[in-house]
Design a protein around this motif. Structure first.
Motif, PDB file in Angstrom:
ATOM      1  N   MET A  88       0.729  -1.215  -0.222  1.00 59.12           N
ATOM      2  CA  MET A  88       0.024  -0.211  -0.013  1.00 59.12           C
ATOM      3  C   MET A  88       0.981   1.211   0.070  1.00 59.12           C
ATOM      4  O   MET A  88       1.792   1.277   0.693  1.00 59.12           O
ATOM      5  N   GLU A  89       0.581   2.261  -1.014  1.00 59.83           N
ATOM      6  CA  GLU A  89       1.481   3.359  -1.006  1.00 59.83           C
ATOM      7  C   GLU A  89       1.018   4.300   0.196  1.00 59.83           C
ATOM      8  O   GLU A  89      -0.043   4.505   0.920  1.00 59.83           O
ATOM      9  N   LEU A  90       2.319   4.880   0.844  1.00 65.37           N
ATOM     10  CA  LEU A  90       1.975   5.589   2.131  1.00 65.37           C
ATOM     11  C   LEU A  90       1.980   7.264   1.488  1.00 65.37           C
ATOM     12  O   LEU A  90       2.639   7.691   0.729  1.00 65.37           O
ATOM     13  N   HIS A  91       0.886   7.890   2.144  1.00 63.66           N
ATOM     14  CA  HIS A  91       0.634   9.134   1.823  1.00 63.66           C
ATOM     15  C   HIS A  91       0.936   9.841   2.966  1.00 63.66           C
ATOM     16  O   HIS A  91       1.016   9.660   4.368  1.00 63.66           O
ATOM     17  N   ILE A  92       1.700  11.034   2.922  1.00 70.06           N
ATOM     18  CA  ILE A  92       2.254  11.899   4.033  1.00 70.06           C
ATOM     19  C   ILE A  92       1.583  13.338   4.026  1.00 70.06           C
ATOM     20  O   ILE A  92       1.971  13.907   2.731  1.00 70.06           O
ATOM     21  N   LEU A  93       1.075  13.880   4.951  1.00 68.68           N
ATOM     22  CA  LEU A  93       0.822  15.097   5.031  1.00 68.68           C
ATOM     23  C   LEU A  93       1.355  15.774   6.217  1.00 68.68           C
ATOM     24  O   LEU A  93       1.665  15.213   7.218  1.00 68.68           O
ATOM     25  N   THR A  94       1.597  17.273   6.011  1.00 68.81           N
ATOM     26  CA  THR A  94       2.203  17.772   7.168  1.00 68.81           C
ATOM     27  C   THR A  94       1.227  18.194   8.232  1.00 68.81           C
ATOM     28  O   THR A  94      -0.039  18.041   8.032  1.00 68.81           O
ATOM     29  N   PRO A  95       1.835  18.243   9.328  1.00 66.80           N
ATOM     30  CA  PRO A  95       0.913  18.269  10.422  1.00 66.80           C
ATOM     31  C   PRO A  95      -0.178  19.540  10.493  1.00 66.80           C
ATOM     32  O   PRO A  95      -1.186  19.719  10.931  1.00 66.80           O
ATOM     33  N   VAL A  96       0.449  20.549   9.565  1.00 64.86           N
ATOM     34  CA  VAL A  96      -0.340  21.752   9.497  1.00 64.86           C
ATOM     35  C   VAL A  96      -1.417  21.412   8.775  1.00 64.86           C
ATOM     36  O   VAL A  96      -2.840  21.827   8.796  1.00 64.86           O
ATOM     37  N   VAL A  97      -1.102  20.738   7.583  1.00 65.35           N
ATOM     38  CA  VAL A  97      -2.212  20.458   6.694  1.00 65.35           C
ATOM     39  C   VAL A  97      -3.299  19.500   7.288  1.00 65.35           C
ATOM     40  O   VAL A  97      -4.657  19.812   7.015  1.00 65.35           O
ATOM     41  N   VAL A  98      -2.943  18.590   7.949  1.00 64.01           N
ATOM     42  CA  VAL A  98      -3.976  17.760   8.895  1.00 64.01           C
ATOM     43  C   VAL A  98      -4.813  18.676   9.876  1.00 64.01           C
ATOM     44  O   VAL A  98      -5.760  18.563   9.858  1.00 64.01           O
ATOM     45  N   GLU A  99      -4.122  19.421  10.209  1.00 63.30           N
ATOM     46  CA  GLU A  99      -4.961  20.610  11.220  1.00 63.30           C
ATOM     47  C   GLU A  99      -6.096  21.210  10.614  1.00 63.30           C
ATOM     48  O   GLU A  99      -7.138  21.284  10.987  1.00 63.30           O
ATOM     49  N   CYS A 100      -5.572  21.740   9.511  1.00 61.59           N
ATOM     50  CA  CYS A 100      -6.215  22.711   8.436  1.00 61.59           C
ATOM     51  C   CYS A 100      -7.711  21.682   8.044  1.00 61.59           C
ATOM     52  O   CYS A 100      -8.821  22.302   8.010  1.00 61.59           O
ATOM     53  N   ILE A 101      -7.285  20.449   7.502  1.00 61.50           N
ATOM     54  CA  ILE A 101      -8.490  19.532   7.269  1.00 61.50           C
ATOM     55  C   ILE A 101      -9.311  19.069   8.442  1.00 61.50           C
ATOM     56  O   ILE A 101     -10.427  19.216   8.149  1.00 61.50           O
ATOM     57  N   ALA A 102      -8.922  19.157   9.520  1.00 62.98           N
ATOM     58  CA  ALA A 102      -9.832  18.954  10.692  1.00 62.98           C
ATOM     59  C   ALA A 102     -10.602  20.238  11.014  1.00 62.98           C
ATOM     60  O   ALA A 102     -11.918  19.985  11.401  1.00 62.98           O
ATOM     61  N   ASN A 103      -9.837  21.297  10.692  1.00 60.91           N
ATOM     62  CA  ASN A 103     -10.790  22.447  10.809  1.00 60.91           C
ATOM     63  C   ASN A 103     -11.930  22.602   9.862  1.00 60.91           C
ATOM     64  O   ASN A 103     -13.038  23.201  10.114  1.00 60.91           O
ATOM     65  N   ILE A 104     -11.608  22.210   8.546  1.00 63.35           N
ATOM     66  CA  ILE A 104     -12.520  22.377   7.548  1.00 63.35           C
ATOM     67  C   ILE A 104     -13.656  21.107   7.741  1.00 63.35           C
ATOM     68  O   ILE A 104     -14.957  21.710   7.823  1.00 63.35           O
ATOM     69  N   LEU A 105     -13.264  20.264   8.090  1.00 64.91           N
ATOM     70  CA  LEU A 105     -14.548  19.204   8.126  1.00 64.91           C
ATOM     71  C   LEU A 105     -15.294  19.248   9.507  1.00 64.91           C
ATOM     72  O   LEU A 105     -16.370  18.815   9.721  1.00 64.91           O
ATOM     73  N   GLY A 106     -14.796  19.921  10.562  1.00 65.39           N
ATOM     74  CA  GLY A 106     -15.228  20.411  11.776  1.00 65.39           C
ATOM     75  C   GLY A 106     -15.772  21.441  11.866  1.00 65.39           C
ATOM     76  O   GLY A 106     -16.256  22.117  13.007  1.00 65.39           O
ATOM     77  N   ASP A 107     -15.914  22.197  10.650  1.00 63.65           N
ATOM     78  CA  ASP A 107     -16.446  23.676  10.814  1.00 63.65           C
ATOM     79  C   ASP A 107     -17.817  23.505  11.354  1.00 63.65           C
ATOM     80  O   ASP A 107     -18.678  22.665  10.993  1.00 63.65           O
ATOM     81  N   THR A 108     -18.463  24.326  11.909  1.00 63.82           N
ATOM     82  CA  THR A 108     -19.633  24.491  12.433  1.00 63.82           C
ATOM     83  C   THR A 108     -20.836  24.773  11.560  1.00 63.82           C
ATOM     84  O   THR A 108     -21.754  24.026  11.523  1.00 63.82           O
ATOM     85  N   SER A 109     -20.633  25.836  10.615  1.00 61.40           N
ATOM     86  CA  SER A 109     -21.488  26.144   9.572  1.00 61.40           C
ATOM     87  C   SER A 109     -21.692  24.991   8.591  1.00 61.40           C
ATOM     88  O   SER A 109     -22.743  24.870   7.822  1.00 61.40           O
ATOM     89  N   GLU A 110     -20.320  24.395   7.982  1.00 59.17           N
ATOM     90  CA  GLU A 110     -20.643  23.634   6.705  1.00 59.17           C
ATOM     91  C   GLU A 110     -20.075  22.326   7.036  1.00 59.17           C
ATOM     92  O   GLU A 110     -20.416  21.291   6.273  1.00 59.17           O
ATOM     93  N   GLY A 111     -19.292  22.151   7.927  1.00 59.45           N
ATOM     94  CA  GLY A 111     -18.857  20.800   8.204  1.00 59.45           C
ATOM     95  C   GLY A 111     -19.408  19.681   8.658  1.00 59.45           C
ATOM     96  O   GLY A 111     -20.677  19.923   8.695  1.00 59.45           O
ATOM     97  N   LEU A 112     -18.949  18.586   9.336  1.00 64.37           N
ATOM     98  CA  LEU A 112     -19.797  17.415   9.658  1.00 64.37           C
ATOM     99  C   LEU A 112     -20.477  17.789  11.057  1.00 64.37           C
ATOM    100  O   LEU A 112     -19.868  18.381  11.783  1.00 64.37           O
ATOM    101  N   THR A 113     -21.557  17.011  11.145  1.00 59.33           N
ATOM    102  CA  THR A 113     -22.180  17.132  12.441  1.00 59.33           C
ATOM    103  C   THR A 113     -21.634  16.102  13.591  1.00 59.33           C
ATOM    104  O   THR A 113     -20.369  15.243  12.925  1.00 59.33           O
ATOM    105  N   GLY A 114     -21.569  16.341  14.827  1.00 56.18           N
ATOM    106  CA  GLY A 114     -20.867  15.388  15.908  1.00 56.18           C
ATOM    107  C   GLY A 114     -21.154  13.795  15.574  1.00 56.18           C
ATOM    108  O   GLY A 114     -20.267  12.978  15.405  1.00 56.18           O
ATOM    109  N   SER A 115     -22.411  13.565  15.195  1.00 53.18           N
ATOM    110  CA  SER A 115     -22.724  12.031  14.979  1.00 53.18           C
ATOM    111  C   SER A 115     -22.002  11.631  13.625  1.00 53.18           C
ATOM    112  O   SER A 115     -21.858  10.768  13.462  1.00 53.18           O
ATOM    113  N   GLU A 116     -22.297  12.684  12.802  1.00 56.07           N
ATOM    114  CA  GLU A 116     -21.210  12.220  11.442  1.00 56.07           C
ATOM    115  C   GLU A 116     -19.929  11.927  11.704  1.00 56.07           C
ATOM    116  O   GLU A 116     -19.378  11.023  11.082  1.00 56.07           O
TER     117      GLU A 116
END
Length: 267
Positions: free
Chosen positions: A1-29
């Motif tokens: 399996m190919e290993l994908h590497i993201l920087t810690p900053v990118v991982v944090e930003c992705i978490a912020n996007i997907l956890g955004d209150t207005s547009e991101g995922l709900t808690g149950s999602e």
């Protein structure tokens, strides 16, 4: 399996996007998608963005790669989840791609990842992920706009996108009418009280008023987005993305009216 590497900053930003209150995922999602991705929900009582980041961080540290984040994105943003929310899907995907581009990846609309040249500047990301061409196509703009300004749209060059679209509009009027004029002279010749082209039956007063109003709309576009090029440096003629989209919408409307235009006399 190919290993994908993201920087810690990118991982944090992705978490912020997907956890955004207005547009991101709900808690149950978030909980459901973490389970489906095989990621431990290590901090379920925290705010959504920190909950996601902590889950990602633990899984990345244990696996020594970022494959878990890619798996989560593919689960959370599976296209079939957004059949009735296409705009939300595209918005989230664009924001995720802005971050992935810094590490050389892209999440496609078919739910699969692909490699792309790494971006090193914010402008590089904007060109790849927040593409003006995509936004124009979402609005179902007239195809003539893309015919005349495809390169500028791909570069997110808002001023020249509008400028070239206007040039295309006036060129189409010349092609339909046979006129050799440009600018206001072209509009006055083609859409005068003795017109070469008509956009309706041009019989009743209301039809003639509509015809005159259309001519004035064209003159406004000509004066505002053609003449400044010859007199003002581009840096002083700044057009934001939203303005460009709305102006291109007006040009698109003009093209649609020209679709049914009739040539009633020769010049």
């Amino acid at each position: 399996m190919e290993l994908h590497i993201l920087t810690p900053v990118v991982v944090e930003c992705i978490a912020n996007i997907l956890g955004d209150t207005s547009e991101g995922l709900t808690g149950s999602e978030i909980h459901k998608c973490l389970l489906q991705s095989g990621i431990e929900d290590v901090d379920p009582t925290n705010t959504k963005r920190f909950r996601l980041y902590n889950a990602f961080a633990k899984a990345c540290n244990e696996s020594k790669c970022s494959n878990c984040v890619f798996t989560f994105i593919s689960v959370a943003l599976a296209p079939e989840r957004f059949v009735s929310e296409k705009e939300r899907f595209e918005s989230l995907r664009d924001k995720i791609n802005q971050q992935l581009a810094f590490c050389g990846y892209k999440y496609n609309e078919d739910g699969k990842f692909s490699k792309t040249p790494k971006a090193s500047r914010i402008t590089d990301v904007e060109i790849k992920a927040k593409n003006l061409k995509v936004e124009v196509e979402k609005r179902k703009a007239h195809s003539e706009i893309l015919n005349y300004c495809k390169a500028e749209l791909l570069q997110n060059n808002y001023f020249h996108a509008v400028f070239e679209a206007n040039k295309g509009l006036f060129q189409r009027i010349r092609d339909l009418s046979g006129s050799k004029e440009d600018g206001n002279k072209l509009i006055e010749q083609v859409f005068s009280s003795n017109p070469v082209l008509i956009i309706n039956r041009f019989i009743s007063k209301s039809e003639k008023d509509e015809h005159s109003g259309f001519a004035n709309l064209l003159k406004g576009l000509c004066g505002m987005f053609r003449n400044p090029e010859a007199h003002e440096p581009k840096v002083l003629w700044d057009i934001e993305e939203q303005d460009a989209l709305e102006i291109l919408g007006i040009i698109s409307y003009c093209h649609r009216r020209l679709d049914n235009a009739q040539r009633i006399r020769l010049i």
